[in-house]
Design an enzyme around this catalytic site. Structure first.
Site, PDB file in Angstrom:
ATOM      1  N   ASN A   9       0.832  -1.093   0.035  1.00 21.74           N
ATOM      2  CA  ASN A   9      -0.057  -0.038   0.086  1.00 21.74           C
ATOM      3  C   ASN A   9       0.982   1.303  -0.003  1.00 21.74           C
ATOM      4  O   ASN A   9       1.600   1.653   1.136  1.00 21.74           O
ATOM      5  CB  ASN A   9      -0.773  -0.011   1.339  1.00 21.74           C
ATOM      6  CG  ASN A   9      -1.740   1.336   1.392  1.00 21.74           C
ATOM      7  OD1 ASN A   9      -2.034   2.104   0.452  1.00 21.74           O
ATOM      8  ND2 ASN A   9      -2.290   1.384   2.505  1.00 21.74           N
ATOM      9  N   LYS A  11       0.165   4.040  -0.130  1.00 21.72           N
ATOM     10  CA  LYS A  11      -0.516   5.410   0.214  1.00 21.72           C
ATOM     11  C   LYS A  11      -0.420   6.780  -0.459  1.00 21.72           C
ATOM     12  O   LYS A  11      -0.474   6.536  -1.803  1.00 21.72           O
ATOM     13  CB  LYS A  11       0.003   5.731   2.017  1.00 21.72           C
ATOM     14  CG  LYS A  11      -0.153   4.393   2.596  1.00 21.72           C
ATOM     15  CD  LYS A  11       0.126   4.748   4.023  1.00 21.72           C
ATOM     16  CE  LYS A  11       0.170   3.281   4.795  1.00 21.72           C
ATOM     17  NZ  LYS A  11      -0.220   3.601   6.158  1.00 21.72           N
ATOM     18  N   HIS A  94      -9.629   0.743   5.036  1.00 23.17           N
ATOM     19  CA  HIS A  94      -8.526   0.777   5.373  1.00 23.17           C
ATOM     20  C   HIS A  94      -8.715   1.877   6.763  1.00 23.17           C
ATOM     21  O   HIS A  94      -9.424   2.746   6.990  1.00 23.17           O
ATOM     22  CB  HIS A  94      -7.564   1.339   4.612  1.00 23.17           C
ATOM     23  CG  HIS A  94      -6.070   1.271   5.207  1.00 23.17           C
ATOM     24  ND1 HIS A  94      -5.678   2.221   6.191  1.00 23.17           N
ATOM     25  CD2 HIS A  94      -4.977   0.436   4.965  1.00 23.17           C
ATOM     26  CE1 HIS A  94      -4.297   2.249   6.465  1.00 23.17           C
ATOM     27  NE2 HIS A  94      -4.001   1.138   5.661  1.00 23.17           N
ATOM     28  N   GLU A  96      -7.026   4.065   7.903  1.00 25.78           N
ATOM     29  CA  GLU A  96      -7.077   5.617   7.717  1.00 25.78           C
ATOM     30  C   GLU A  96      -8.177   6.164   6.985  1.00 25.78           C
ATOM     31  O   GLU A  96      -8.504   7.330   7.315  1.00 25.78           O
ATOM     32  CB  GLU A  96      -5.732   5.774   6.735  1.00 25.78           C
ATOM     33  CG  GLU A  96      -4.315   5.597   7.653  1.00 25.78           C
ATOM     34  CD  GLU A  96      -3.243   5.310   6.709  1.00 25.78           C
ATOM     35  OE1 GLU A  96      -3.267   5.372   5.562  1.00 25.78           O
ATOM     36  OE2 GLU A  96      -2.228   4.669   7.505  1.00 25.78           O
ATOM     37  N   GLU A 166      -5.431  -5.515  10.523  1.00 17.73           N
ATOM     38  CA  GLU A 166      -4.578  -4.656  10.789  1.00 17.73           C
ATOM     39  C   GLU A 166      -4.691  -3.804  11.957  1.00 17.73           C
ATOM     40  O   GLU A 166      -5.473  -2.727  12.032  1.00 17.73           O
ATOM     41  CB  GLU A 166      -4.673  -3.291   9.699  1.00 17.73           C
ATOM     42  CG  GLU A 166      -4.350  -4.099   8.176  1.00 17.73           C
ATOM     43  CD  GLU A 166      -3.865  -2.932   7.268  1.00 17.73           C
ATOM     44  OE1 GLU A 166      -2.512  -3.044   6.952  1.00 17.73           O
ATOM     45  OE2 GLU A 166      -4.466  -1.962   6.885  1.00 17.73           O
ATOM     46  N   GLY A 172       1.950   1.877  10.877  1.00 14.93           N
ATOM     47  CA  GLY A 172       2.913   3.211  10.571  1.00 14.93           C
ATOM     48  C   GLY A 172       3.831   3.652  11.715  1.00 14.93           C
ATOM     49  O   GLY A 172       4.165   4.684  11.909  1.00 14.93           O
ATOM     50  N   SER A 211       3.085  -2.554  10.261  1.00 15.50           N
ATOM     51  CA  SER A 211       4.713  -2.293  10.376  1.00 15.50           C
ATOM     52  C   SER A 211       5.467  -3.681  10.035  1.00 15.50           C
ATOM     53  O   SER A 211       6.404  -4.006  10.864  1.00 15.50           O
ATOM     54  CB  SER A 211       4.939  -1.734  11.976  1.00 15.50           C
ATOM     55  OG  SER A 211       4.638  -0.665  12.162  1.00 15.50           O
TER      56      SER A 211
HETATM   57  C1  PEP Z   1      -1.000   0.043   5.805  1.00 15.00           C
HETATM   58  O1  PEP Z   1      -0.883   0.979   5.373  1.00 15.00           O
HETATM   59  O2  PEP Z   1      -1.762  -0.887   5.596  1.00 15.00           O
HETATM   60  C2  PEP Z   1       0.133  -0.602   6.732  1.00 15.00           C
HETATM   61  C3  PEP Z   1       0.066  -1.622   7.192  1.00 15.00           C
HETATM   62  O3  PEP Z   1       1.270   0.138   6.918  1.00 15.00           O
HETATM   63  P1  PEP Z   1       2.695  -0.173   7.624  1.00 15.00           P
HETATM   64  O4  PEP Z   1       3.180  -1.334   7.065  1.00 15.00           O
HETATM   65  O5  PEP Z   1       3.433   1.151   7.341  1.00 15.00           O
HETATM   66  O6  PEP Z   1       2.430  -0.081   9.149  1.00 15.00           O
END
Ligand code: PEP
Length: 249
Positions: A9, A11, A94, A96, A166, A172, A211
């Site tokens: 992703n 972003k 997601h 976000e 997630e 992040g 992460s």
């Molecule tokens: C994500 O954007 O879905 C995500 C898991 O980000 P990160 O790997 O940076 O934590």
């Protein structure tokens, strides 16, 4: 038997030049014979650019879609448009989108429906906040996020879908769920789906996101109900992303 899947992703990152450079570095690192499905989700303006550069077991995904198939929705992008642009996957819900843009379970269930109707593979993102984890609500929150999609669309809508667990506190932040924490939630998700349809439960890919990096990917992906990862930050680095894909094989 579930094929491992790793989705990057990107972003709201990248430029034409940096995308080109990232893919030029990444493509030779991805082994063509690995039994791993891989996808990258660039921002909308770069979908066609990325589509033109990729192929083989590397597919295209989008990060979001509108809950309507078409119409007067200035600034929005529809499922059919994503399909037409060559997307195979689309992220739905997601954290976000849920947190920053106020997407409710209801909106997410509608988006999931449009993704399925557009012949895209929806990647339903679910996860609890830190407060919810600390108060022992992880399973309850994740179950309720999934159930709202099942109630709107029926369990058959998961026959060609993906769920990404997630935990919001791990996205992040550099903080990752332990393999045991990820496995516990993934197992519960599979059990929940199994209450509706056992064969869908057995074939549904469950990704972990939060992460994931080249060092922790193997131990996470070794868990029996973790079928791969949804990767944010580390997907912007070709070597890290390739190593994560390799860890899933
Ligand atoms: C994500 O954007 O879905 C995500 C898991 O980000 P990160 O790997 O940076 O934590």
């Amino acid at each position: 038997m579930r094929t491992p899947l790793v989705i990057g992703n990107w972003k709201m990152h990248g430029t034409s030049a940096s995308n080109h450079q990232l893919l030029e570095q990444l493509l030779p690192l991805l082994k063509p014979d690995t039994q791993v499905a891989i996808a990258v989700c660039p921002p909308y303006p770069y979908l066609s650019q990325v589509k033109a550069m990729i192929g083989g077991n590397l597919a295209l995904g989008a990060q979001n879609l509108n809950m309507q198939e078409k119409g007067a929705h200035t600034g929005e992008v529809s499922g059919p448009m994503l399909k037409d642009t060559g997307c195979r996957y689309v992220l739905v819900g997601h954290s976000e989108r849920r947190e920053i843009y106020g997407e409710s379970d209801l909106i997410i269930a509608e988006k999931f429906a449009v993704a399925v109707a557009s012949e895209l593979i929806p990647v339903l993102c679910v996860g609890e906040t830190l407060k919810q984890r600390k108060t022992g609500q992880s399973i309850e929150v994740v179950s309720s996020q999934i159930k709202s999609v099942i109630q709107r669309n029926g369990i058959q809508s998961f026959a060609n879908a993906v769920i990404a667990y997630e935990p919001v506190w791990a996205i992040g932040t550099g903080e990752t769920a332990t393999p045991a924490q990820a496995q516990e939630v993934h197992q519960k998700i599979r059990e929940l789906i199994g209450e509706y349809d056992i064969s869908i439960a057995e074939t549904l890919p469950l990704l972990y996101g939060g992460s994931v990096n080249a060092s922790n990917a193997t131990s996470l992906f070794n868990q029996p109900d973790v079928d791969g990862g949804l990767v944010g930050g580390a997907s912007l680095n070709a070597e890290s992303f390739a190593a994560i894909c390799q860890a899933a094989s």
